[in-house]
Design a protein around this motif. Structure first.
Motif, short mmCIF file in Angstrom:
data_model
loop_
_atom_site.label_atom_id
_atom_site.label_comp_id
_atom_site.label_asym_id
_atom_site.label_seq_id
_atom_site.Cartn_x
_atom_site.Cartn_y
_atom_site.Cartn_z
N ILE A 451 -14.68 2.63 -12.36
CA ILE A 451 -14.02 1.49 -11.70
C ILE A 451 -12.60 1.86 -11.31
O ILE A 451 -12.09 1.48 -10.25
CB ILE A 451 -14.04 0.25 -12.62
N THR A 452 -11.93 2.63 -12.17
CA THR A 452 -10.58 3.09 -11.85
C THR A 452 -10.59 3.92 -10.57
O THR A 452 -9.70 3.78 -9.71
CB THR A 452 -10.02 3.94 -13.01
N ALA A 453 -11.59 4.79 -10.43
CA ALA A 453 -11.69 5.61 -9.23
C ALA A 453 -11.86 4.75 -7.99
O ALA A 453 -11.26 5.00 -6.94
CB ALA A 453 -12.84 6.60 -9.37
N LEU A 454 -12.70 3.71 -8.08
CA LEU A 454 -12.91 2.81 -6.95
C LEU A 454 -11.61 2.09 -6.59
O LEU A 454 -11.22 1.99 -5.42
CB LEU A 454 -14.01 1.81 -7.29
N ARG A 455 -10.91 1.58 -7.59
CA ARG A 455 -9.66 0.86 -7.34
C ARG A 455 -8.61 1.77 -6.70
O ARG A 455 -7.92 1.36 -5.76
CB ARG A 455 -9.13 0.28 -8.65
N GLU A 456 -8.48 2.98 -7.20
CA GLU A 456 -7.48 3.89 -6.65
C GLU A 456 -7.80 4.27 -5.20
O GLU A 456 -6.89 4.40 -4.37
CB GLU A 456 -7.39 5.14 -7.53
N ALA A 457 -9.09 4.42 -4.90
CA ALA A 457 -9.46 4.74 -3.52
C ALA A 457 -9.12 3.58 -2.59
O ALA A 457 -8.62 3.78 -1.47
CB ALA A 457 -10.96 5.05 -3.45
N LEU A 458 -9.38 2.34 -3.02
CA LEU A 458 -9.05 1.18 -2.21
C LEU A 458 -7.53 1.05 -2.04
O LEU A 458 -7.05 0.71 -0.95
CB LEU A 458 -9.61 -0.09 -2.87
N ASN A 459 -6.79 1.31 -3.10
CA ASN A 459 -5.33 1.24 -3.01
C ASN A 459 -4.80 2.21 -1.96
O ASN A 459 -3.93 1.88 -1.17
CB ASN A 459 -4.70 1.55 -4.37
N GLN A 460 -5.34 3.41 -1.97
CA GLN A 460 -4.86 4.41 -1.02
C GLN A 460 -5.20 4.01 0.41
O GLN A 460 -4.35 4.07 1.31
CB GLN A 460 -5.47 5.77 -1.34
N HIS A 461 -6.45 3.59 0.64
CA HIS A 461 -6.89 3.23 1.98
C HIS A 461 -6.15 1.99 2.49
O HIS A 461 -5.56 2.01 3.57
CB HIS A 461 -8.40 2.99 1.98
N LEU A 462 -6.19 0.92 1.70
CA LEU A 462 -5.59 -0.33 2.15
C LEU A 462 -4.07 -0.27 2.10
O LEU A 462 -3.39 -0.92 2.90
CB LEU A 462 -6.10 -1.49 1.30
N GLY A 463 -3.51 0.45 1.14
CA GLY A 463 -2.06 0.55 1.05
C GLY A 463 -1.45 1.10 2.32
O GLY A 463 -0.45 0.59 2.84
N GLU A 464 -2.06 2.13 2.88
CA GLU A 464 -1.57 2.72 4.12
C GLU A 464 -1.70 1.74 5.28
O GLU A 464 -0.78 1.60 6.10
CB GLU A 464 -2.35 4.01 4.41
N ARG A 465 -2.82 1.05 5.35
CA ARG A 465 -3.04 0.11 6.46
C ARG A 465 -2.12 -1.09 6.36
O ARG A 465 -1.56 -1.54 7.36
CB ARG A 465 -4.51 -0.34 6.47
N VAL A 466 -1.96 -1.64 5.16
CA VAL A 466 -1.11 -2.81 5.00
C VAL A 466 0.35 -2.45 5.26
O VAL A 466 1.10 -3.22 5.86
CB VAL A 466 -1.29 -3.43 3.60
N SER A 467 0.79 -1.30 4.82
CA SER A 467 2.16 -0.86 5.10
C SER A 467 2.40 -0.77 6.60
O SER A 467 3.46 -1.13 7.09
CB SER A 467 2.43 0.49 4.43
N SER A 468 1.39 -0.28 7.32
CA SER A 468 1.49 -0.22 8.78
C SER A 468 1.60 -1.61 9.38
O SER A 468 2.42 -1.86 10.29
CB SER A 468 0.28 0.51 9.36
N LEU A 469 0.80 -2.57 8.85
CA LEU A 469 0.90 -3.95 9.32
C LEU A 469 2.28 -4.54 9.03
O LEU A 469 2.84 -5.26 9.85
CB LEU A 469 -0.17 -4.82 8.66
N CYS A 470 2.81 -4.23 7.85
CA CYS A 470 4.14 -4.72 7.50
C CYS A 470 5.17 -4.25 8.51
O CYS A 470 6.03 -5.01 8.96
CB CYS A 470 4.52 -4.25 6.09
N ARG A 471 5.10 -2.98 8.86
CA ARG A 471 6.06 -2.44 9.83
C ARG A 471 5.88 -3.10 11.19
O ARG A 471 6.86 -3.44 11.86
CB ARG A 471 5.87 -0.93 9.95
N ASP A 472 4.63 -3.32 11.59
CA ASP A 472 4.38 -3.92 12.90
C ASP A 472 4.90 -5.35 12.99
O ASP A 472 5.34 -5.79 14.06
CB ASP A 472 2.88 -3.90 13.21
#
Length: 611
Positions: A451-472
């Motif tokens: 479960i930790t592996a799943l959470r970390e993968a989601l954090n990496q994927h969504l973290g990058e996308r959400v940060s991009s949305l924040c900048r936009d």
């Protein structure tokens, strides 16, 4: 700045003494501007209103004071409307007139509506095409008064909402690039210290607003609704009339339409000049002739008066302000705030800062360096931020609906389930290095490693996308905690099927072991009873020795082989396990909903500080 009226965001700070209108566009092009009247050049517009004698046109600001023959002169009319009253208050008429003047340059003037339409009732699609106006109100007004004020302010074609003035001042002070005192700061609103307690004191002409912000949660303190700097103007005006009480010319001018109001205005200009250390001045153009006796007789006396000494005298305005701060401290359970932000016109008086430091000795005291415009700018910024967060929320919804998120979740759910099976199979085999770290059970009371592996993968994927949305969309990155925590249902759903299987097989395995031990014991007892029967006739006969050995060990070996077969079969069954039909889709939706809730909760924290 360009764009039609549907691209405008307006902050309207109606003050009892002066009024400011700030504006920007929906996308913040060009920053926040302060409206400057073409006719008088006023940015801080005198809150005064009169009627032109010739065409009955409504005159505002200095025009109301200086126009010859103007009638129905009024000043200091900012007050809470009667919740049950139907007549439009003068303050609302002033807002309508100044807004129409502004929109005449930047769009279409508004029209009065019939039945009022609240902000919450406004259709989203329709309001998106309307200019947005955020109007400030004293924090100390009762809710029913604020509701009546909002009802009167509804205009056709303008999306209107209200915000406490002190709260708007804080939004401005904590804007990106704001300054606190003499120290510049380029930190965003979310980066400013919010874990502590911040008290905003907005000292206006008719009211003093108090807003306490604790952990980004604003709370208006119910006091100061009838205390402002115009008390000083009234006291000084009484001194003027007392000094010239026998002057018939002055008394006649004061008795004329608007005479008393003009004297209060002159007292305010003299007060502001003395506290700021600037040259006292009234107006750049001649005033209405009926006010000239007041200018000639009262103005000279006002320039010589020691107004700061009058304010600081025992029982004067300063003592009342000190008592009000102490009352605020009691409402805060006698705990000092970590920071006090002073804003509003009254904050320009040095004694206000000194008294705040006296009442709150442990707090950092900060002044807004440009208090005359802070509320209007904060109101415009609040409206712009609301629209910006709406766009961010829509983009976030699109992100969470992307098929790529489904694929990512499905991939890691499958991998996680496979890892869980591998570790469980290892545990069944009895591997010592796996027993302590099995993915079926949490490690050290935490979540399973898969479960930790799943959470970390989601954090990496969504973290990058959400940060991009924040900048936009201009949302501060640190306003969102991107360390997503998965719902317990995900871990439970992945492990429940395996855990139930493991328990079932463990029970079976325990039964096999118990049966094996009992069979071995019975075999040993049977052999002891019959060993003489099988004793060979001639010692050293190899065939007899083989028969005897087979009889002694044959049953245990068979039982051991059965045990190994059982373990091998269990491992194969584990490897053949798969998630129940539809479970992966259900888990993906649970993950999406949980992530959406977490992100929207972070946005709500930002919005609570604004509205």
């Amino acid at each position: 700045m360009s764009g039609g009226p549907d691209g405008l965001v307006i902050g309207f700070d109606l003050g009892d003494g002066e009024t400011t209108l700030a504006w920007t566009t929906r996308y913040g092009d060009g920053g926040i501007q302060v409206f400057k009247r073409r006719s008088t050049g006023e940015r801080s517009v005198l809150t005064a209103m009169a009627r032109s004698v010739g065409d009955r046109r409504r005159l505002l600001g200095e025009e109301a004071v200086c126009a010859a023959g103007a009638a129905e002169f009024s000043l200091n009319f900012k007050q809470g409307p009667d919740p049950g009253g139907l007549e439009t208050p003068e303050a609302v008429l002033f807002v309508q007139a100044l807004l129409a003047e502004f929109l005449a340059e930047h769009g279409t003037p508004p029209e009065r509506t019939g039945p009022a339409r609240s902000t919450d009732q406004a259709d989203t699609a329709e309001s998106a095409a309307e200019p947005m106006m955020v109007v400030g109100h004293p924090a100390g007004w009762e809710p029913e008064v604020v509701e009546a004020y909002a009802r009167h302010l509804q205009l056709r074609g303008v999306h209107t909402r209200l915000l406490p003035e002190s709260q708007a001042a804080l939004v401005h002070v904590r804007r990106p690039g704001a300054t606190a005192g003499s120290e510049a700061s380029d930190r965003s609103m979310a980066e400013q210290p919010t874990a502590g307690r911040v008290l905003v004191v907005d000292i206006g002409s008719s009211t003093t607003d108090f807003t306490l912000i604790t952990d980004m949660e604003p709370r208006s303190l119910a006091l100061g609704a009838d205390f402002g700097c115009r008390r000083i103007d009234f006291e000084v005006a009484d001194l003027v009339t007392a000094h010239h009480r026998d002057n018939e010319t002055l008394n006649a001018a004061l008795a004329a339409d608007g005479g008393r109001e003009f004297l209060l205005l002159a007292c305010r200009r003299a007060k502001e000049a003395q506290f700021s250390g600037t040259q006292a001045a009234t107006f750049d153009q001649p005033v209405n002739p009926r006010f000239e006796p007041i200018m000639k007789l009262a103005w000279g006396w006002l320039r010589q008066a020691e107004i700061p000494a009058q304010v600081s005298a025992p029982g004067g305005w300063a003592d009342e302000f000190r008592a009000l701060l102490k009352q605020a401290r009691r409402l805060m359970e006698d705990q000092d705030p970590d920071q006090v932000v002073l804003t509003g016109g009254g904050s320009r008086m040095p004694l206000t800062r000194r008294i705040c430091r006296e009442v709150f000795p442990e707090a950092a005291i900060d002044n807004d360096p440009d208090p005359a415009f802070s509320v209007a700018r904060g109101l415009a910024l609040a409206g712009y931020t609301e629209l910006r967060l709406e766009r961010f929320r829509a983009s976030l919804t699109e992100l969470l609906e992307e098929s790529a998120l489904d694929a990512l979740c499905s991939k890691h759910i499958s991998e996680g389930f496979a890892e869980l099976k591998r570790r469980l199979a290892g545990r069944v085999r009895g591997a010592a290095d796996i027993t302590a770290t099995t993915a079926v059970e949490p490690v050290d009371g935490g979540e399973p490693p898969a479960i930790t592996a799943l959470r970390e993968a989601l954090n990496q994927h969504l973290g990058e996308r959400v940060s991009s949305l924040c900048r936009d969309h201009g949302v501060p990155h640190d306003a969102l905690d991107l360390d997503f925590q998965l719902p317990l249902s995900v871990a439970e759903a992945l492990t429940d099927q395996l855990t139930r299987f493991a328990k079932r097989q463990s029970n079976l395995q325990s039964g096999v072991r118990a049966w094996s031990m009992q069979a071995s014991r019975r075999t040993a007892e049977w052999w002891q009873q019959r060993k003489n029967t099988f004793r060979p006739a001639h010692s050293g006969n190899p065939y007899a020795d083989i028969a005897r050995t087979a009889a002694v060990w044959g049953v245990p070996v068979a039982l051991w082989a059965m045990q190994e077969w059982s373990v091998s079969r269990m491992v194969k069954e584990i490897e053949a396990l798969s998630l129940d039909e539809g479970k992966a889709d259900e888990l993906t939706e649970n993950i999406r909903a949980h992530i959406r809730d977490q992100l929207l909760e972070r946005l709500t924290e930002i919005e609570r500080l604004i509205f």
